[in-house]
Scaffold this motif. Structure first.
Motif, PDB file in Angstrom:
ATOM      1  N   GLY A 142      -6.056 -10.549  13.594  1.00  8.92           N
ATOM      2  CA  GLY A 142      -7.422 -10.134  13.299  1.00  8.92           C
ATOM      3  C   GLY A 142      -7.543  -9.338  12.021  1.00  8.92           C
ATOM      4  O   GLY A 142      -8.650  -9.023  11.595  1.00  8.92           O
ATOM      5  N   ALA A 143      -6.431  -9.002  11.394  1.00 10.04           N
ATOM      6  CA  ALA A 143      -6.466  -8.282  10.128  1.00 10.04           C
ATOM      7  C   ALA A 143      -6.743  -9.256   9.000  1.00 10.04           C
ATOM      8  O   ALA A 143      -6.239 -10.371   8.994  1.00 10.04           O
ATOM      9  CB  ALA A 143      -5.159  -7.552   9.889  1.00 10.04           C
ATOM     10  N   GLN A 144      -7.561  -8.822   8.070  1.00 11.37           N
ATOM     11  CA  GLN A 144      -7.877  -9.646   6.909  1.00 11.37           C
ATOM     12  C   GLN A 144      -7.412  -8.928   5.650  1.00 11.37           C
ATOM     13  O   GLN A 144      -7.693  -7.751   5.459  1.00 11.37           O
ATOM     14  CB  GLN A 144      -9.372  -9.916   6.832  1.00 11.37           C
ATOM     15  N   ILE A 145      -6.691  -9.659   4.819  1.00  9.15           N
ATOM     16  CA  ILE A 145      -6.211  -9.123   3.542  1.00  9.15           C
ATOM     17  C   ILE A 145      -7.133  -9.650   2.462  1.00  9.15           C
ATOM     18  O   ILE A 145      -7.375 -10.856   2.357  1.00  9.15           O
ATOM     19  CB  ILE A 145      -4.754  -9.565   3.281  1.00  9.15           C
ATOM     20  N   HIS A 146      -7.686  -8.751   1.669  1.00  9.96           N
ATOM     21  CA  HIS A 146      -8.609  -9.160   0.619  1.00  9.96           C
ATOM     22  C   HIS A 146      -8.396  -8.336  -0.633  1.00  9.96           C
ATOM     23  O   HIS A 146      -7.839  -7.236  -0.587  1.00  9.96           O
ATOM     24  CB  HIS A 146     -10.063  -9.047   1.108  1.00  9.96           C
ATOM     25  N   SER A 147      -8.833  -8.867  -1.751  1.00  6.67           N
ATOM     26  CA  SER A 147      -8.725  -8.156  -3.035  1.00  6.67           C
ATOM     27  C   SER A 147      -9.788  -7.079  -3.113  1.00  6.67           C
ATOM     28  O   SER A 147     -10.877  -7.221  -2.574  1.00  6.67           O
ATOM     29  CB  SER A 147      -8.886  -9.130  -4.191  1.00  6.67           C
ATOM     30  N   LYS A 148      -9.433  -6.004  -3.786  1.00 10.48           N
ATOM     31  CA  LYS A 148     -10.406  -4.908  -3.978  1.00 10.48           C
ATOM     32  C   LYS A 148     -11.395  -5.265  -5.054  1.00 10.48           C
ATOM     33  O   LYS A 148     -11.131  -5.938  -5.981  1.00 10.48           O
ATOM     34  CB  LYS A 148      -9.691  -3.621  -4.360  1.00 10.48           C
ATOM     35  N   VAL A 197      -6.513  -4.043   3.420  1.00 11.41           N
ATOM     36  CA  VAL A 197      -6.469  -4.616   4.763  1.00 11.41           C
ATOM     37  C   VAL A 197      -7.696  -4.147   5.528  1.00 11.41           C
ATOM     38  O   VAL A 197      -8.015  -2.956   5.532  1.00 11.41           O
ATOM     39  CB  VAL A 197      -5.197  -4.167   5.510  1.00 11.41           C
ATOM     40  N   THR A 198      -8.372  -5.082   6.164  1.00 11.71           N
ATOM     41  CA  THR A 198      -9.481  -4.761   7.039  1.00 11.71           C
ATOM     42  C   THR A 198      -9.141  -5.265   8.435  1.00 11.71           C
ATOM     43  O   THR A 198      -8.832  -6.436   8.609  1.00 11.71           O
ATOM     44  CB  THR A 198     -10.783  -5.438   6.548  1.00 11.71           C
ATOM     45  N   LEU A 199      -9.176  -4.354   9.390  1.00 13.74           N
ATOM     46  CA  LEU A 199      -8.941  -4.760  10.769  1.00 13.74           C
ATOM     47  C   LEU A 199     -10.261  -5.264  11.320  1.00 13.74           C
ATOM     48  O   LEU A 199     -11.215  -4.512  11.449  1.00 13.74           O
ATOM     49  CB  LEU A 199      -8.404  -3.589  11.592  1.00 13.74           C
ATOM     50  N   GLY A 200     -10.306  -6.543  11.630  1.00 18.99           N
ATOM     51  CA  GLY A 200     -11.563  -7.156  12.019  1.00 18.99           C
ATOM     52  C   GLY A 200     -11.597  -7.571  13.470  1.00 18.99           C
ATOM     53  O   GLY A 200     -10.878  -7.045  14.321  1.00 18.99           O
ATOM     54  N   LYS A 201     -12.433  -8.546  13.718  1.00 25.60           N
ATOM     55  CA  LYS A 201     -12.589  -9.071  15.067  1.00 25.60           C
ATOM     56  C   LYS A 201     -11.406  -9.983  15.383  1.00 25.60           C
ATOM     57  O   LYS A 201     -11.069 -10.863  14.614  1.00 25.60           O
ATOM     58  CB  LYS A 201     -13.884  -9.862  15.162  1.00 25.60           C
ATOM     59  N   PHE A 202     -10.805  -9.764  16.531  1.00 26.68           N
ATOM     60  CA  PHE A 202      -9.664 -10.597  16.875  1.00 26.68           C
ATOM     61  C   PHE A 202      -9.829 -11.297  18.213  1.00 26.68           C
ATOM     62  O   PHE A 202      -9.032 -12.125  18.565  1.00 26.68           O
ATOM     63  CB  PHE A 202      -8.349  -9.821  16.833  1.00 26.68           C
ATOM     64  N   GLY A 203     -10.817 -10.997  18.974  1.00 20.35           N
ATOM     65  CA  GLY A 203     -11.078 -11.707  20.213  1.00 20.35           C
ATOM     66  C   GLY A 203     -10.036 -11.440  21.288  1.00 20.35           C
ATOM     67  O   GLY A 203      -9.144 -10.607  21.136  1.00 20.35           O
ATOM     68  N   ALA A 236       4.463 -10.705   4.717  1.00 21.76           N
ATOM     69  CA  ALA A 236       5.514 -10.647   3.689  1.00 21.76           C
ATOM     70  C   ALA A 236       4.930 -10.942   2.308  1.00 21.76           C
ATOM     71  O   ALA A 236       5.309 -10.308   1.318  1.00 21.76           O
ATOM     72  CB  ALA A 236       6.632 -11.626   4.013  1.00 21.76           C
ATOM     73  N   GLY A 237       4.004 -11.887   2.235  1.00 21.10           N
ATOM     74  CA  GLY A 237       3.336 -12.162   0.966  1.00 21.10           C
ATOM     75  C   GLY A 237       2.507 -10.982   0.494  1.00 21.10           C
ATOM     76  O   GLY A 237       2.428 -10.687  -0.699  1.00 21.10           O
ATOM     77  N   PHE A 238       1.892 -10.284   1.432  1.00 21.55           N
ATOM     78  CA  PHE A 238       1.098  -9.102   1.097  1.00 21.55           C
ATOM     79  C   PHE A 238       2.001  -7.953   0.654  1.00 21.55           C
ATOM     80  O   PHE A 238       1.654  -7.202  -0.258  1.00 21.55           O
ATOM     81  CB  PHE A 238       0.254  -8.689   2.305  1.00 21.55           C
ATOM     82  N   VAL A 239       3.162  -7.833   1.277  1.00 19.71           N
ATOM     83  CA  VAL A 239       4.095  -6.756   0.929  1.00 19.71           C
ATOM     84  C   VAL A 239       4.609  -6.924  -0.502  1.00 19.71           C
ATOM     85  O   VAL A 239       4.902  -5.944  -1.171  1.00 19.71           O
ATOM     86  CB  VAL A 239       5.263  -6.707   1.953  1.00 19.71           C
ATOM     87  N   MET A 240       4.691  -8.155  -0.975  1.00 20.68           N
ATOM     88  CA  MET A 240       5.163  -8.387  -2.347  1.00 20.68           C
ATOM     89  C   MET A 240       4.211  -7.799  -3.391  1.00 20.68           C
ATOM     90  O   MET A 240       4.646  -7.276  -4.402  1.00 20.68           O
ATOM     91  CB  MET A 240       5.329  -9.887  -2.600  1.00 20.68           C
ATOM     92  N   TRP A 241       2.896  -7.892  -3.168  1.00 19.12           N
ATOM     93  CA  TRP A 241       1.897  -7.436  -4.139  1.00 19.12           C
ATOM     94  C   TRP A 241       0.812  -6.618  -3.438  1.00 19.12           C
ATOM     95  O   TRP A 241      -0.311  -7.079  -3.280  1.00 19.12           O
ATOM     96  CB  TRP A 241       1.250  -8.625  -4.848  1.00 19.12           C
ATOM     97  N   PRO A 242       1.089  -5.388  -2.998  1.00 17.65           N
ATOM     98  CA  PRO A 242       0.088  -4.642  -2.232  1.00 17.65           C
ATOM     99  C   PRO A 242      -0.991  -3.964  -3.072  1.00 17.65           C
ATOM    100  O   PRO A 242      -2.076  -3.704  -2.578  1.00 17.65           O
ATOM    101  CB  PRO A 242       0.925  -3.605  -1.488  1.00 17.65           C
ATOM    102  N   PHE A 243      -0.690  -3.672  -4.337  1.00 19.92           N
ATOM    103  CA  PHE A 243      -1.671  -2.963  -5.160  1.00 19.92           C
ATOM    104  C   PHE A 243      -2.805  -3.912  -5.535  1.00 19.92           C
ATOM    105  O   PHE A 243      -2.581  -5.038  -5.948  1.00 19.92           O
ATOM    106  CB  PHE A 243      -1.016  -2.395  -6.422  1.00 19.92           C
ATOM    107  N   GLY A 244      -4.024  -3.430  -5.396  1.00 22.30           N
ATOM    108  CA  GLY A 244      -5.193  -4.245  -5.710  1.00 22.30           C
ATOM    109  C   GLY A 244      -5.674  -5.067  -4.527  1.00 22.30           C
ATOM    110  O   GLY A 244      -6.615  -5.839  -4.661  1.00 22.30           O
ATOM    111  N   ARG A 245      -5.032  -4.917  -3.380  1.00 22.88           N
ATOM    112  CA  ARG A 245      -5.440  -5.624  -2.170  1.00 22.88           C
ATOM    113  C   ARG A 245      -5.571  -4.611  -1.043  1.00 22.88           C
ATOM    114  O   ARG A 245      -4.930  -3.569  -1.046  1.00 22.88           O
ATOM    115  CB  ARG A 245      -4.423  -6.705  -1.811  1.00 22.88           C
TER     116      ARG A 245
END
Length: 122
Positions: free
Chosen positions: A116-122, A56-62, A45-54
């Motif tokens: 396992g998803a990571q949200i990061h800035s571009k 998503v990388t689907l990473g290791k989730f075990g 929900a926090g990511f949905v508020m400000w999606p531009f400039g960020r």
């Protein structure tokens, strides 16, 4: 440009989408078993508020992350993913809506596999 995109996103439905994710997250947090799923919803929900400039990388989730993603897909992942896909397709009909449609496609990917998803800035 990111600020303008995020501002238009909020005005044109981003607040509603973030509220949907937050309400689902709060409902899932009612039960002890649903708390990890609810926390993922609140993070998204926090990511949905400000999606531009960020991004998503689907990473290791075990193993536990894979199990969480399977349960997530069965509970509400498919519905949220389809919702974002439909809105993305509708927005991509017009040239002005293409950037917003692409954001919905990014959220659809995250709606299927939140663990396992990571949200990061571009």
């Amino acid at each position: 440009m990111r600020f303008l995109g995020n501002l238009l996103w909020l005005i044109l439905g981003g607040i509603v989408a973030a509220l949907i994710w937050a309400v689902i997250g709060l409902l899932l947090c009612v039960t002890i078993i649903g708390i990890p799923f609810g926390l993922q919803c609140l993070k998204i929900a926090g990511f949905v508020m400000w999606p531009f400039g960020r991004d998503v990388t689907l990473g290791k989730f075990g193993l536990m992350g894979a199990l969480g993603n399977i349960i997530w897909i069965l509970i509400c992942g498919i519905e949220l993913c389809l919702t974002h896909l439909v809105f993305g397709l509708l927005l991509c009909i017009t040239i002005v809506g293409i950037p917003f449609g692409l954001q919905h496609f990014k959220l659809a990917k995250l709606a299927l596999i939140p663990f396992g998803a990571q949200i990061h800035s571009k």
